[in-house]
Design a protein around this motif. Structure first.
Motif, PDB file in Angstrom:
ATOM      1  N   LEU A 137     -29.044 -54.584 -88.846  1.00 33.93           N
ATOM      2  CA  LEU A 137     -28.207 -54.799 -90.025  1.00 33.93           C
ATOM      3  C   LEU A 137     -29.105 -54.841 -91.262  1.00 33.93           C
TER       4      LEU A 137
ATOM      5  N   PRO B 153     -30.303 -56.526 -94.390  1.00 36.19           N
ATOM      6  CA  PRO B 153     -30.148 -57.904 -94.873  1.00 36.19           C
ATOM      7  C   PRO B 153     -29.270 -57.946 -96.130  1.00 36.19           C
TER       8      PRO B 153
ATOM      9  N   ILE C 259     -30.500 -67.239 -84.111  1.00 38.01           N
ATOM     10  CA  ILE C 259     -29.813 -66.445 -83.077  1.00 38.01           C
ATOM     11  C   ILE C 259     -29.333 -65.130 -83.677  1.00 38.01           C
TER      12      ILE C 259
ATOM     13  N   THR D 185     -31.436 -62.216 -84.593  1.00 42.52           N
ATOM     14  CA  THR D 185     -32.368 -62.158 -85.738  1.00 42.52           C
ATOM     15  C   THR D 185     -32.365 -60.802 -86.445  1.00 42.52           C
TER      16      THR D 185
ATOM     17  N   ILE E 175     -34.096 -63.741 -91.531  1.00 43.65           N
ATOM     18  CA  ILE E 175     -33.888 -65.197 -91.633  1.00 43.65           C
ATOM     19  C   ILE E 175     -35.094 -65.929 -91.043  1.00 43.65           C
TER      20      ILE E 175
ATOM     21  N   THR F  96     -34.003 -64.960 -81.430  1.00 47.53           N
ATOM     22  CA  THR F  96     -33.503 -64.155 -80.309  1.00 47.53           C
ATOM     23  C   THR F  96     -32.685 -62.980 -80.833  1.00 47.53           C
ATOM     24  N   ASP F  97     -32.581 -61.954 -80.012  1.00 44.93           N
ATOM     25  CA  ASP F  97     -31.581 -60.906 -80.254  1.00 44.93           C
ATOM     26  C   ASP F  97     -31.261 -60.255 -78.916  1.00 44.93           C
ATOM     27  N   ILE F  98     -30.023 -59.782 -78.801  1.00 46.71           N
ATOM     28  CA  ILE F  98     -29.600 -59.103 -77.574  1.00 46.71           C
ATOM     29  C   ILE F  98     -30.069 -57.647 -77.587  1.00 46.71           C
ATOM     30  N   SER F  99     -30.468 -57.154 -78.762  1.00 52.06           N
ATOM     31  CA  SER F  99     -30.885 -55.747 -78.909  1.00 52.06           C
ATOM     32  C   SER F  99     -32.411 -55.647 -78.916  1.00 52.06           C
TER      33      SER F  99
ATOM     34  N   ALA G 218     -33.792 -53.961 -82.115  1.00 51.29           N
ATOM     35  CA  ALA G 218     -33.739 -54.880 -83.262  1.00 51.29           C
ATOM     36  C   ALA G 218     -34.916 -55.856 -83.182  1.00 51.29           C
TER      37      ALA G 218
ATOM     38  N   ASN H  68     -29.399 -62.932 -74.648  1.00 49.35           N
ATOM     39  CA  ASN H  68     -28.000 -63.072 -75.023  1.00 49.35           C
ATOM     40  C   ASN H  68     -27.819 -64.550 -75.404  1.00 49.35           C
ATOM     41  N   LEU H  69     -27.587 -64.803 -76.679  1.00 49.86           N
ATOM     42  CA  LEU H  69     -27.495 -66.177 -77.199  1.00 49.86           C
ATOM     43  C   LEU H  69     -28.622 -67.049 -76.651  1.00 49.86           C
TER      44      LEU H  69
ATOM     45  N   PRO I 216     -22.654 -61.341 -85.382  1.00 51.76           N
ATOM     46  CA  PRO I 216     -21.586 -60.367 -85.679  1.00 51.76           C
ATOM     47  C   PRO I 216     -20.282 -61.144 -85.824  1.00 51.76           C
TER      48      PRO I 216
ATOM     49  N   SER J  93     -23.222 -53.444 -82.663  1.00 53.47           N
ATOM     50  CA  SER J  93     -23.529 -54.733 -82.035  1.00 53.47           C
ATOM     51  C   SER J  93     -23.907 -55.796 -83.071  1.00 53.47           C
TER      52      SER J  93
ATOM     53  N   ILE K   7     -18.461 -64.927 -80.975  1.00 51.13           N
ATOM     54  CA  ILE K   7     -19.835 -65.471 -80.884  1.00 51.13           C
ATOM     55  C   ILE K   7     -19.856 -66.936 -81.335  1.00 51.13           C
TER      56      ILE K   7
HETATM   57  C1  LIG Z   1     -24.958 -59.670 -88.353  1.00 51.94           C
HETATM   58  S1  LIG Z   1     -26.468 -59.201 -87.559  1.00 51.94           S
HETATM   59  C2  LIG Z   1     -27.577 -60.328 -88.375  1.00 51.94           C
HETATM   60  C3  LIG Z   1     -29.003 -59.866 -88.432  1.00 51.94           C
HETATM   61  C4  LIG Z   1     -29.902 -60.742 -89.284  1.00 51.94           C
HETATM   62  N1  LIG Z   1     -29.974 -62.091 -88.747  1.00 51.94           N
HETATM   63  C5  LIG Z   1     -29.416 -60.783 -90.723  1.00 51.94           C
HETATM   64  O1  LIG Z   1     -28.883 -61.823 -91.147  1.00 51.94           O
HETATM   65  O2  LIG Z   1     -29.528 -59.764 -91.431  1.00 51.94           O
HETATM   66  C6  LIG Z   1     -26.216 -59.918 -85.959  1.00 51.94           C
HETATM   67  C7  LIG Z   1     -27.345 -59.736 -84.960  1.00 51.94           C
HETATM   68  O3  LIG Z   1     -26.971 -60.435 -83.766  1.00 51.94           O
HETATM   69  C8  LIG Z   1     -27.349 -59.681 -82.637  1.00 51.94           C
HETATM   70  N2  LIG Z   1     -26.469 -60.076 -81.530  1.00 51.94           N
HETATM   71  C9  LIG Z   1     -25.206 -59.667 -81.266  1.00 51.94           C
HETATM   72  N3  LIG Z   1     -24.726 -60.298 -80.172  1.00 51.94           N
HETATM   73  C10 LIG Z   1     -25.721 -61.119 -79.719  1.00 51.94           C
HETATM   74  C11 LIG Z   1     -25.842 -62.027 -78.618  1.00 51.94           C
HETATM   75  N4  LIG Z   1     -24.830 -62.213 -77.766  1.00 51.94           N
HETATM   76  N5  LIG Z   1     -27.006 -62.693 -78.469  1.00 51.94           N
HETATM   77  C12 LIG Z   1     -28.039 -62.514 -79.336  1.00 51.94           C
HETATM   78  N6  LIG Z   1     -27.981 -61.667 -80.391  1.00 51.94           N
HETATM   79  C13 LIG Z   1     -26.832 -60.983 -80.587  1.00 51.94           C
HETATM   80  C14 LIG Z   1     -27.200 -58.231 -83.076  1.00 51.94           C
HETATM   81  O4  LIG Z   1     -27.975 -57.365 -82.276  1.00 51.94           O
HETATM   82  C15 LIG Z   1     -27.647 -58.312 -84.534  1.00 51.94           C
HETATM   83  O5  LIG Z   1     -29.026 -58.052 -84.657  1.00 51.94           O
END
Ligand SMILES: C[S@@+](CC[C@H](N)C(=O)[O-])C[C@H]1O[C@@H](n2cnc3c(N)ncnc32)[C@H](O)[C@@H]1O
Length: 266
Positions: free
Chosen positions: A88, A90, A114, A116, A121, A137-140, A143, A164-165, A182, A201, A212
């Protein structure tokens, strides 16, 4: 063609697509193609340009590709973060989450970000509060790779986990947990720039975008230390719904007057 002539033509073309900052965007695109900064662009109007290289960038922007993805970076809280289509871009609104987090007393804290993404952040918090022990953390995986790169480039020492979380954090507890998860409902209308280019995602969550937050609420008791604080970015219509998940939490507004974060103390 001389640079000034190209800038004039590019500005008209970007205005025709409806971009309000067409002139500045043209200057940034030219600077990017020529590996110079905007000040150089402004002071060398007679320079001969390679139209072909500039044309391909201009066409990408005309097709609504976000400027940040074309340039490869976005400024956040006064620092430059690398971005690509795996993360995403920022957002300025997210800076309010940073300001709220920095109000937390300045002692040694263990902090978790969570989801990231670019790392904007987590990296900002670590650089603003070097004594904090920051986890992210990130699920991707892609990323997370970009977040690691930004942390390294900006000199922030952060513990990254592909998770994942909270899954890969077993029984760890944190004094401060922040997240911009998200939160867009799957059928909400979005501008082309977001919908066609930013990663799904990072944007969408089930249950009108609340899934989430619900998952975080069900696990927060295991990971937020007693007296610890949770700060969540929210969509502007989600204040009440997220507040219901975290009783006695507070909703705070962004500079545009929209609900933007929920703050909850355990
Ligand atoms: C809205 S973006 C925010 C990215 C960054 N923190 C920012 O503020 O610009 C949400 C992030 O959460 C991650 N994400 C989505 N589902 C997730 C999960 N279940 N566990 C961890 N990360 C997750 C996505 O891959 C994405 O990088």
């Amino acid at each position: 063609m001389e640079l000034q002539a190209w800038l004039t033509q590019a500005t008209h073309r970007l205005e025709a697509v409806g971009f309000p900052s067409a002139k500045m965007e043209s200057q940034l695109l030219a600077g990017h193609a020529m590996l110079v900064d905007r000040a150089w662009i402004l002071t060398h109007p007679d320079h001969e340009v390679n139209e072909l290289a500039l044309e391909s960038l201009l066409q990408r922007r005309e097709q609504h590709e976000p400027l940040a993805y074309i340039l490869g970076y976005r400024e956040f809280f006064g620092r430059r973060f690398r971005v690509d289509t795996n993360v995403l871009i920022p957002r300025h609104e997210t800076e309010i989450l940073i300001e709220e987090a920095l109000r937390t007393e300045d002692r040694i804290l263990r902090v978790l970000d969570i989801g990231t993404g670019s790392g904007c952040i987590a990296v900002t918090l670590k650089l603003e509060r070097p004594s904090w022990d920051v986890w992210a953390t990130d699920i991707s995986s892609p990323a997370l790779q970009m977040a690691r790169e930004n942390a390294e480039l900006l000199g922030a020492d952060i513990h990254f986990r592909h998770s994942n979380l909270f899954e890969q954090l077993s029984d760890m507890q944190f004094d401060l947990i922040v997240s911009n998860p998200p939160y867009i409902g799957r059928d909400e209308p979005l501008p082309i720039e977001v919908k066609e280019f930013e990663p799904n995602s990072a944007l969408f969550a089930d249950h009108q975008g609340l899934a989430i937050y619900e998952a975080i609420a069900s696990e927060i008791g295991n990971h937020l230390a007693p007296g610890g604080q949770l700060i969540l970015e929210i969509g502007q219509t989600q204040g009440q719904a997220v507040q219901n998940l975290f009783p006695a939490s507070q909703v705070k507004k962004d500079l545009d007057g929209n609900d933007r974060i929920v703050v909850w103390t355990r």
